[in-house]
Design an enzyme around this catalytic site. Sequence first.
Site, PDB file in Angstrom:
ATOM      1  N   ARG A   1       8.773  18.989   2.585  1.00 50.22           N
ATOM      2  CA  ARG A   1       9.384  19.993   1.724  1.00 50.22           C
ATOM      3  C   ARG A   1       9.275  19.588   0.250  1.00 50.22           C
ATOM      4  O   ARG A   1       9.085  20.444  -0.617  1.00 50.22           O
ATOM      5  CB  ARG A   1      10.860  20.134   2.117  1.00 50.22           C
ATOM      6  CG  ARG A   1      11.644  21.080   1.239  1.00 50.22           C
ATOM      7  CD  ARG A   1      13.020  21.319   1.785  1.00 50.22           C
ATOM      8  NE  ARG A   1      13.927  20.218   1.538  1.00 50.22           N
ATOM      9  CZ  ARG A   1      15.157  20.128   2.047  1.00 50.22           C
ATOM     10  NH1 ARG A   1      15.606  21.065   2.859  1.00 50.22           N
ATOM     11  NH2 ARG A   1      15.937  19.109   1.763  1.00 50.22           N
TER      12      ARG A   1
ATOM     13  N   ARG B   1      12.300  19.438  -5.173  1.00 51.06           N
ATOM     14  CA  ARG B   1      13.708  19.127  -5.418  1.00 51.06           C
ATOM     15  C   ARG B   1      13.882  17.653  -5.761  1.00 51.06           C
ATOM     16  O   ARG B   1      13.353  16.787  -5.073  1.00 51.06           O
ATOM     17  CB  ARG B   1      14.516  19.441  -4.147  1.00 51.06           C
ATOM     18  CG  ARG B   1      15.075  20.847  -4.143  1.00 51.06           C
ATOM     19  CD  ARG B   1      15.673  21.178  -2.815  1.00 51.06           C
ATOM     20  NE  ARG B   1      16.688  20.214  -2.356  1.00 51.06           N
ATOM     21  CZ  ARG B   1      17.417  20.405  -1.270  1.00 51.06           C
ATOM     22  NH1 ARG B   1      17.257  21.493  -0.549  1.00 51.06           N
ATOM     23  NH2 ARG B   1      18.303  19.503  -0.897  1.00 51.06           N
TER      24      ARG B   1
ATOM     25  N   ARG C   1      21.420  10.336   2.016  1.00 50.99           N
ATOM     26  CA  ARG C   1      21.887  11.634   2.528  1.00 50.99           C
ATOM     27  C   ARG C   1      22.045  11.599   4.041  1.00 50.99           C
ATOM     28  O   ARG C   1      22.965  12.202   4.590  1.00 50.99           O
ATOM     29  CB  ARG C   1      20.923  12.744   2.105  1.00 50.99           C
ATOM     30  CG  ARG C   1      21.141  13.124   0.631  1.00 50.99           C
ATOM     31  CD  ARG C   1      19.926  13.742   0.011  1.00 50.99           C
ATOM     32  NE  ARG C   1      19.569  15.001   0.598  1.00 50.99           N
ATOM     33  CZ  ARG C   1      18.346  15.529   0.490  1.00 50.99           C
ATOM     34  NH1 ARG C   1      17.407  14.900  -0.191  1.00 50.99           N
ATOM     35  NH2 ARG C   1      18.084  16.692   1.032  1.00 50.99           N
TER      36      ARG C   1
HETATM   37  P1  ADP Z   1      20.158  19.430   2.509  1.00 50.56           P
HETATM   38  O1  ADP Z   1      20.445  20.340   3.656  1.00 50.56           O
HETATM   39  O2  ADP Z   1      18.731  19.014   2.411  1.00 50.56           O
HETATM   40  O3  ADP Z   1      21.111  18.257   2.438  1.00 50.56           O
HETATM   41  P2  ADP Z   1      21.505  21.167   0.551  1.00 50.56           P
HETATM   42  O4  ADP Z   1      20.764  22.090  -0.336  1.00 50.56           O
HETATM   43  O5  ADP Z   1      22.381  21.747   1.596  1.00 50.56           O
HETATM   44  O6  ADP Z   1      20.389  20.223   1.148  1.00 50.56           O
HETATM   45  O7  ADP Z   1      22.424  20.188  -0.332  1.00 50.56           O
HETATM   46  C1  ADP Z   1      21.924  19.431  -1.395  1.00 50.56           C
HETATM   47  C2  ADP Z   1      23.020  18.539  -1.982  1.00 50.56           C
HETATM   48  O8  ADP Z   1      24.053  19.356  -2.571  1.00 50.56           O
HETATM   49  C3  ADP Z   1      23.759  17.651  -0.988  1.00 50.56           C
HETATM   50  O9  ADP Z   1      23.076  16.425  -0.734  1.00 50.56           O
HETATM   51  C4  ADP Z   1      25.093  17.433  -1.713  1.00 50.56           C
HETATM   52  O10 ADP Z   1      24.978  16.482  -2.745  1.00 50.56           O
HETATM   53  C5  ADP Z   1      25.346  18.780  -2.369  1.00 50.56           C
HETATM   54  N1  ADP Z   1      26.144  19.660  -1.489  1.00 50.56           N
HETATM   55  C6  ADP Z   1      25.716  20.782  -0.863  1.00 50.56           C
HETATM   56  N2  ADP Z   1      26.692  21.327  -0.119  1.00 50.56           N
HETATM   57  C7  ADP Z   1      27.772  20.512  -0.268  1.00 50.56           C
HETATM   58  C8  ADP Z   1      29.086  20.500   0.265  1.00 50.56           C
HETATM   59  N3  ADP Z   1      29.513  21.444   1.125  1.00 50.56           N
HETATM   60  N4  ADP Z   1      29.941  19.505  -0.114  1.00 50.56           N
HETATM   61  C9  ADP Z   1      29.555  18.560  -0.968  1.00 50.56           C
HETATM   62  N5  ADP Z   1      28.325  18.486  -1.495  1.00 50.56           N
HETATM   63  C10 ADP Z   1      27.440  19.441  -1.158  1.00 50.56           C
END
Ligand code: ADP
Length: 190
Positions: free
Chosen positions: A128, A134, A146
Amino acid sequence: MKYYVLFGPPGAGKGTQATAMVEKYNLHHISTGALLRKEIAAGTELGLQAKSLIEKGCLVPDEVVEGMIESEFKSVKGVDGFLLDGFPRTLPQAEALDAILAKNAEEVTATVSIMIPDAMIMERIKGRALKEGRADDASEDVINNRIATYHNQTEPLIEYYRKSEKYHEIDGIGTIEEVRDRIFNVMNKF
Ligand code: ADP
């Protein structure tokens, strides 16, 4: 109103599958990750705070994402429900979601969980990264953090939703269409 939680580790394909799900069931897609990236792009105060945490592979504070969710629920009309993608990610967020919904006599309809092994997470995210660029996909250390954050803070939610019999697990290995059809088979029950 239906309230679906789309659950799974980073790279499981939540964003990809969400697109098909919202179209078929007339839902509004709420991705907290996408909303945070929008704040970062707009250079807001909130975006600035979120940026450094996201780039380290950490979560942003619960209150920040909880506020985002509540305001989306209030502002979006004309749908049959909401699809939450990347929220809740901690136990306090799951409890806050229940409390926000309870105020309107609503509740989570179902949790759809896409499961893939850790080894595949790294492979998918690296693929990705080449397409989407990203910042949090660029470094192996950040991806590993993560994955660890997922296991430590997010995985306990499986037990939380299992207890209320709202948890539906889907095998995330296969083609996009195969996984999509497995999800539709579950959602057709609601
Ligand atoms: P992925 O599914 O690849 O982890 P996301 O786009 O869902 O990617 O999230 C990217 C980042 O945004 C996360 O690693 C976190 O830092 C932040 N984030 C997203 N959703 C949340 C949440 N519900 N609570 C806290 N941090 C969040």
